[in-house]
Design an enzyme around this catalytic site. Structure first.
Site, PDB file in Angstrom:
ATOM      1  N   TYR A 164       0.815  -1.224   0.000  1.00 21.62           N
ATOM      2  CA  TYR A 164       0.000   0.000   0.000  1.00 21.62           C
ATOM      3  C   TYR A 164       0.852   1.280   0.000  1.00 21.62           C
ATOM      4  O   TYR A 164       0.617   2.202  -0.786  1.00 21.62           O
ATOM      5  CB  TYR A 164      -0.906  -0.054   1.228  1.00 21.62           C
ATOM      6  CG  TYR A 164      -1.827   1.118   1.402  1.00 21.62           C
ATOM      7  CD1 TYR A 164      -2.914   1.308   0.556  1.00 21.62           C
ATOM      8  CD2 TYR A 164      -1.625   2.032   2.435  1.00 21.62           C
ATOM      9  CE1 TYR A 164      -3.767   2.379   0.738  1.00 21.62           C
ATOM     10  CE2 TYR A 164      -2.484   3.106   2.627  1.00 21.62           C
ATOM     11  CZ  TYR A 164      -3.550   3.275   1.767  1.00 21.62           C
ATOM     12  OH  TYR A 164      -4.402   4.342   1.942  1.00 21.62           O
ATOM     13  N   ALA A 208      -9.431   1.307  12.745  1.00 24.60           N
ATOM     14  CA  ALA A 208      -9.574   1.171  14.201  1.00 24.60           C
ATOM     15  C   ALA A 208     -10.780   1.916  14.800  1.00 24.60           C
ATOM     16  O   ALA A 208     -11.566   1.289  15.537  1.00 24.60           O
ATOM     17  CB  ALA A 208      -8.280   1.580  14.886  1.00 24.60           C
TER      18      ALA A 208
HETATM   19  P1  NAD Z   1     -12.831   3.545   0.695  1.00 29.53           P
HETATM   20  O1  NAD Z   1     -12.401   2.135   0.537  1.00 29.53           O
HETATM   21  O2  NAD Z   1     -14.018   3.834   1.533  1.00 29.53           O
HETATM   22  O3  NAD Z   1     -13.047   4.209  -0.736  1.00 29.53           O
HETATM   23  C1  NAD Z   1     -12.271   3.894  -1.855  1.00 29.53           C
HETATM   24  C2  NAD Z   1     -13.216   3.588  -2.993  1.00 29.53           C
HETATM   25  O4  NAD Z   1     -12.447   3.347  -4.177  1.00 29.53           O
HETATM   26  C3  NAD Z   1     -14.055   2.321  -2.753  1.00 29.53           C
HETATM   27  O5  NAD Z   1     -15.432   2.643  -2.731  1.00 29.53           O
HETATM   28  C4  NAD Z   1     -13.694   1.418  -3.901  1.00 29.53           C
HETATM   29  O6  NAD Z   1     -14.796   0.668  -4.421  1.00 29.53           O
HETATM   30  C5  NAD Z   1     -13.172   2.401  -4.941  1.00 29.53           C
HETATM   31  N1  NAD Z   1     -12.331   1.739  -5.923  1.00 29.53           N
HETATM   32  C6  NAD Z   1     -11.353   0.827  -5.691  1.00 29.53           C
HETATM   33  N2  NAD Z   1     -10.842   0.413  -6.853  1.00 29.53           N
HETATM   34  C7  NAD Z   1     -11.510   1.069  -7.837  1.00 29.53           C
HETATM   35  C8  NAD Z   1     -11.442   1.025  -9.245  1.00 29.53           C
HETATM   36  N3  NAD Z   1     -10.594   0.231  -9.876  1.00 29.53           N
HETATM   37  N4  NAD Z   1     -12.273   1.830  -9.945  1.00 29.53           N
HETATM   38  C9  NAD Z   1     -13.168   2.636  -9.310  1.00 29.53           C
HETATM   39  N5  NAD Z   1     -13.278   2.694  -7.973  1.00 29.53           N
HETATM   40  C10 NAD Z   1     -12.463   1.927  -7.246  1.00 29.53           C
HETATM   41  O7  NAD Z   1     -11.546   4.323   1.233  1.00 29.53           O
HETATM   42  P2  NAD Z   1     -11.419   5.796   1.833  1.00 29.53           P
HETATM   43  O8  NAD Z   1     -11.131   5.654   3.267  1.00 29.53           O
HETATM   44  O9  NAD Z   1     -12.551   6.642   1.392  1.00 29.53           O
HETATM   45  O10 NAD Z   1     -10.075   6.270   1.119  1.00 29.53           O
HETATM   46  C11 NAD Z   1     -10.062   7.156   0.003  1.00 29.53           C
HETATM   47  C12 NAD Z   1      -8.627   7.436  -0.392  1.00 29.53           C
HETATM   48  O11 NAD Z   1      -7.917   7.988   0.718  1.00 29.53           O
HETATM   49  C13 NAD Z   1      -7.852   6.195  -0.820  1.00 29.53           C
HETATM   50  O12 NAD Z   1      -6.990   6.553  -1.861  1.00 29.53           O
HETATM   51  C14 NAD Z   1      -7.050   5.843   0.418  1.00 29.53           C
HETATM   52  O13 NAD Z   1      -5.893   5.122   0.090  1.00 29.53           O
HETATM   53  C15 NAD Z   1      -6.740   7.220   0.970  1.00 29.53           C
HETATM   54  N6  NAD Z   1      -6.453   7.191   2.431  1.00 29.53           N
HETATM   55  C16 NAD Z   1      -7.456   6.934   3.314  1.00 29.53           C
HETATM   56  C17 NAD Z   1      -7.180   6.912   4.676  1.00 29.53           C
HETATM   57  C18 NAD Z   1      -8.255   6.651   5.694  1.00 29.53           C
HETATM   58  O14 NAD Z   1      -7.953   6.708   6.907  1.00 29.53           O
HETATM   59  N7  NAD Z   1      -9.489   6.372   5.325  1.00 29.53           N
HETATM   60  C19 NAD Z   1      -5.874   7.145   5.118  1.00 29.53           C
HETATM   61  C20 NAD Z   1      -4.876   7.380   4.192  1.00 29.53           C
HETATM   62  C21 NAD Z   1      -5.187   7.425   2.836  1.00 29.53           C
END
Ligand code: NAD
Length: 349
Positions: A164, A208
């Site tokens: 990741y 978490a």
């Molecule tokens: P999430 O899993 O709720 O949302 C990500 C969405 O991307 C999902 O709904 C998934 O279906 C979609 N997705 C995955 N592959 C795809 C594809 N090939 N085509 C279209 N859609 C696709 O995650 P989140 O928490 O909302 O995170 C959003 C972004 O923020 C991500 O890039 C994640 O890496 C980053 N991020 C999140 C956190 C956190 O604490 N939530 C922390 C650091 C980084």
């Protein structure tokens, strides 16, 4: 680290009917971002996710919702048609349980950003936002619960979280070079754990805060006042409330000083997982017996966000107190749990 020699030209003002593209919008943060821009009065928002529409946490009225797999180039081109601003948040991700187990899936998200940034550039988009992560930081700096907060330069020399974290680091590089070589204004935020309503709270990808809220709701419902905690509970983290996150994304993407410059977007209120559990217990009005699963995935020992840079550039940083955000999140998860218990559909990611 800072936007280089390329001249930064001023954009025409952003109009409320300019196209804003948001990917990953069936998920947590991007769904909330679509709601945020819609509330600000933007009338042309295209929200995209590969999940079927009935699994989206939020379907915002008036927002165009498309179900497309953005690891495919043609779909990215379609997504970016007419784009003025692109917010790419789509990624295959989850909490530690997911990212330690599915490293290949995490790495494959490289396809999404690779095609999206190219499609945005070809479509003539003015601004491109990319959601990176604190997992991009050098893991050797995060071996102690009393860790020094991570500042932006701590990503190099690189030793990111396997799978990741490396995907995030490489995608950051794409964003930086699309600015330097091709003139697309790109913006990169390194999120530190985000939590709040309308996100994953069950099913294996939850993080978490959501997992702890759900376990406490379950314990009360089953009248079995025990909780299992991953690791020894002494690992430390900071947690950013979703409202701060979407506001921060907007501020970062509209700040030319931050072009192609990764910036922390996180809270600097660091707590141990044990403290996090105590906070949710207090909100729920219970005290649970704790057991510790020392073999469960637990990630680095400590991590916090150094907000010196964001404060200096934006005169702003995420400020919602953890107690306040957790109370809102707990209430939402309790509600979702009740809805599911009645046999009605809830999004679980
Ligand atoms: P999430 O899993 O709720 O949302 C990500 C969405 O991307 C999902 O709904 C998934 O279906 C979609 N997705 C995955 N592959 C795809 C594809 N090939 N085509 C279209 N859609 C696709 O995650 P989140 O928490 O909302 O995170 C959003 C972004 O923020 C991500 O890039 C994640 O890496 C980053 N991020 C999140 C956190 C956190 O604490 N939530 C922390 C650091 C980084």
């Amino acid at each position: 680290m800072h936007a280089a020699q390329r001249t930064v030209e001023k954009d025409p003002p952003l109009r409320k009917d300019d196209w804003i593209i948001i990917t990953g919008a069936g998920g947590f943060i991007a769904g909330n971002l679509a709601l945020y821009f819609s509330r600000k009065g933007f009338t042309r928002i295209r929200a995209i996710d590969k999940k079927p529409l009935y699994e989206w946490y939020l379907r915002v009225p008036g927002v165009q919702c498309l179900c497309l797999d953005l690891s495919l180039e043609d779909n990215c081109r379609r997504a970016c048609e007419g784009a003025v601003e692109v917010y790419n948040l789509a990624a295959d991700m989850g909490g530690m349980g997911f990212i330690e187990r599915f490293r290949v899936e995490c790495l494959r998200s490289i396809l999404i950003n690779t095609h999206m940034v190219e499609a945005a550039c070809r479509a003539g988009a003015r601004r491109y936002f990319y959601s990176s992560s604190a997992c991009a930081y050098n893991t050797s700096l995060q071996q102690d619960p009393n860790v020094r907060a991570l500042k932006e330069s701590d990503a190099y020399p690189a030793m990111a979280e396997r799978g990741y974290g490396w995907e995030k680091l490489i995608s950051e590089q794409f964003c930086q070079e699309y600015w330097h070589e091709r003139g697309l204004k790109t913006f990169i935020a390194r999120f530190h754990n985000v939590y709040g309503p309308h996100g994953t709270w069950d099913g294996g990808r939850e993080k978490a805060p959501a997992a702890i809220c759900r376990k406490i709701v379950e314990a009360i419902d089953h009248n079995d006042l025990r909780i299992d905690i991953w690791g020894n509970g002494e690992q430390t983290r900071s947690f950013m409330f979703i409202d701060d996150c979407v506001q921060g994304i907007d501020k970062i993407t509209h700040c030319d000083r931050l072009i192609a410059t990764p910036v922390n977007l996180g809270s600097s209120e660091m707590v141990s997982i044990n403290t996090l559990v105590s906070k949710v217990e207090r909100i729920a009005g219970v005290k649970l017996q704790r057991t510790y699963d020392l073999h469960a995935p637990q990630g680095v020992a400590g991590r916090n966000s150094d907000n010196t840079f964001i404060r200096q550039v934006l005169r702003w940083e995420p400020r919602t107190p953890l107690d306040k955000g957790l109370a809102i999140t707990y209430r939402w998860i309790k509600q979702q749990y009740a809805i599911r218990k009645q046999g009605r559909r809830v999004g679980i990611g």
